[in-house]
Write an enzyme that holds these catalytic residues in place. Structure first.
Site, short mmCIF file in Angstrom:
data_model
loop_
_atom_site.label_atom_id
_atom_site.label_comp_id
_atom_site.label_asym_id
_atom_site.label_seq_id
_atom_site.Cartn_x
_atom_site.Cartn_y
_atom_site.Cartn_z
CG ASP A 1 19.64 -6.43 -53.33
OD1 ASP A 1 20.48 -6.59 -54.25
OD2 ASP A 1 19.42 -7.29 -52.46
CD GLU B 158 19.90 -11.32 -58.86
OE1 GLU B 158 19.39 -12.43 -58.58
OE2 GLU B 158 20.79 -10.79 -58.18
#
Ligand SMILES: *[C@@H]1O[C@H](CO)[C@@H](O)[C@H](O)[C@H]1NC(C)=O
Ligand SMILES: *[C@@H]1O[C@H](CO)[C@@H](O)[C@H](O)[C@H]1NC(C)=O
Length: 491
Positions: free
Chosen positions: A59, A237
């Site tokens: 991420d 997401e």
């Protein structure tokens, strides 16, 4: 200004000359004498990096700040820390010392459990770190976005204050908050379970009141409705925004965080009210996904930044180097941070290409003679041609230096077909797989020299001949009678 207008008028002429079908002769005749004039304004120089950038960091978020530093944060495998690195170059982030700005140290309350997907932003003179956190203790799975405020010029040494949980209006699983500004309006966007949709997470957006408060009610702008958003889990997401060409491009990631993880794209007009779900258009296919030839699996959770010279868009993402994971993907530490250049199609939309191979990132080779015409491969054992507006991965080649015959040579390896090189096959430039023979190595090696038709470009020499664009649009190894036809700009 003069250069821009010169280029624009040429671009118009060129478009007219190229009116279908594409005629390489017209193209070659029309380009004479204008190479130096067009060059300065319409090029985006190469942004070359070496992958993997950082092992075991998922991420990834890279922010280029006005102090000249890149700041990096990401999820760590234990999900127990918020870390920061900084460097004046993206490549420098690889070995930059890591500072822990938040260490989970309690067993209950916000910040006590999982810490996922931090992002760092600089807003009105202060630093903010948005991070998803388990707010009811470890194992509660009560994930919510929390925010830390940092005071100090350098966030690695800033003083941080916990500003608490951000109220998204729906008291349910929510994560991956991102901040952005479009047209003077500030927004926060995040992923959220919406009980009215059902299981999984959709993407929400709201105007921003201050760094820890959004204007409620927030609205859902995307839900995992397509098949590729629903593999393993129903997931939208990891949103991140880039504004270019009058459009807002919002990337997000979909499906489970194994090899099914992919990047999707929402698009809206820059002037639209982004809190109106109807202004967003979802791409019906992922824009970035697993790619077996380069052994990149589950690429996603990207962010955007810019190259050191500010001239190229760059995206960072994570992927794994193998397909099959033993056990729960969340417990697998091998998502690694990678970077590559983001290219733009003629229609102004982004082309992410494929996750590139490990090692040096590839470049496009634009002919010095035309506008947006690139060396292009159409597959194994096909002649290299000039392509325009083809999928970017077909136009990307890694300049291997030293090349297959060693010092003083370079070889041009395809980005979408690793192990395949531009090689001299009876005078034609053909994409061929390396068969390991000396003969092949010779055929696929060139000497890279200063561009014959433009010193800012490059030419590839083979004996007395060069890689040149021939009159019929094929790329050959032949005499450089037309110097522009033997010159390429790397992008
Ligand atoms: C937990 O960490 C924070 C900052 O990281 C610190 O201010 C606080 O004192 C710590 N609490 C305990 C109980 O160690
Ligand atoms: C390997 O490639 C070279 C050059 O393309 C070719 O001449 C040669 O026949 C090939 N050798 C084998 C064993 O395929």
């Amino acid at each position: 200004m003069k250069l821009i207008s010169t280029f624009l008028s040429i671009a118009v002429l060129t478009t007219a000359a190229f009116a279908s079908p594409f005629d390489p002769r017209t193209y070659l005749q029309s380009r004479a004498g204008r190479i130096l004039e067009t060059r300065a304004e319409d090029i985006s120089p190469p942004a070359e990096y070496s992958n993997t950038l950082i092992q075991q960091r998922a991420d990834p978020h890279i922010l280029k700040h006005s102090d000249g530093f890149y700041y990096f944060t990401a999820s760590v495998p234990a999900y127990d820390q918020v870390i920061l690195r900084r460097s004046e170059t993206i490549e420098g982030l690889r070995n930059a010392p890591e500072t822990v700005v938040y260490q989970r140290n309690a067993t209950s309350g916000p910040g006590s459990g999982y810490l996922w997907a931090p992002e760092i932003h600089y807003i009105d003179g202060k630093w903010y770190i948005y991070v998803a956190s388990e707010i009811n203790g470890r194992g509660s799975w009560a994930i919510r976005p929390i925010v830390f405020e940092g005071t100090g010029e350098n966030p690695l040494t800033a003083t941080w204050v916990d500003k608490g949980v951000i109220d998204t209006g729906i008291n349910d699983f929510s994560l991956d908050m991102t901040y952005f500004e479009v047209n003077g309006v500030r927004y926060l966007s995040w992923a959220q379970t919406d009980p009215s949709f059902g299981s999984g997470t959709g993407l929400f957006i709201a105007r921003w009141t201050n760094p820890w408060t959004v204007e409620l009610p927030a609205v859902g702008i995307s839900y995992p409705t397509l098949a590729w958003e629903r593999i393993g889990h129903n997931v939208n997401e990891g949103a991140y925004v880039i504004v270019r060409n009058g459009k807002v491009f919002l990337t997000y990631s979909a499906s489970a965080t194994d090899h099914n993880y992919v990047v999707g794209l929402l698009t809206a007009d820059e002037t639209a009210d982004l809190t109106d779900p109807n202004v967003w258009v979802k791409a019906q296919e992922p824009v970035f996904r697993s790619y077996e030839p380069t052994e990149n699996w589950g690429p996603g959770h990207n962010c955007f930044t810019v190259s050191e010279d500010g001239l190229s868009d760059v995206f960072a993402y994570h992927s794994r180097g193998y397909k099959d994971i033993v056990g729960e993907p969340l417990n697998n530490p091998d998502r690694r941070t990678r970077v590559q250049k983001l290219y733009w199609r003629n229609d102004g939309t982004p082309d992410f290409g494929v996750p590139v191979a490990e090692g040096l990132t590839p470049v496009r080779l634009r002919t010095a003679g035309g506008d947006a015409q690139y060396l292009t491969n159409e597959g194994d054992a096909t002649n290299i041609i000039l392509g325009s507006d083809v999928p970017v991965e077909q136009t990307l080649f890694r300049i291997i230096n030293p090349g297959l015959i060693g010092q003083g040579s370079v070889s041009l390896e395809s980005a979408n077909l690793p192990g395949h090189f531009i090689s001299n096959q009876c005078g034609n430039a053909v994409l061929v797989e390396d068969n390991g023979s000396e003969k092949f190595k010779q055929a696929a090696s060139f000497e890279q020299v200063v561009g014959l038709g433009d010193a800012d470009g490059v030419s590839f020499k083979a004996g007395d001949e060069y890689l040149v664009v021939s009159l019929d649009g094929l790329v050959i190894i032949g005499p450089a009678d037309d110097e522009a036809a033997a010159t390429f700009f790397t992008e």
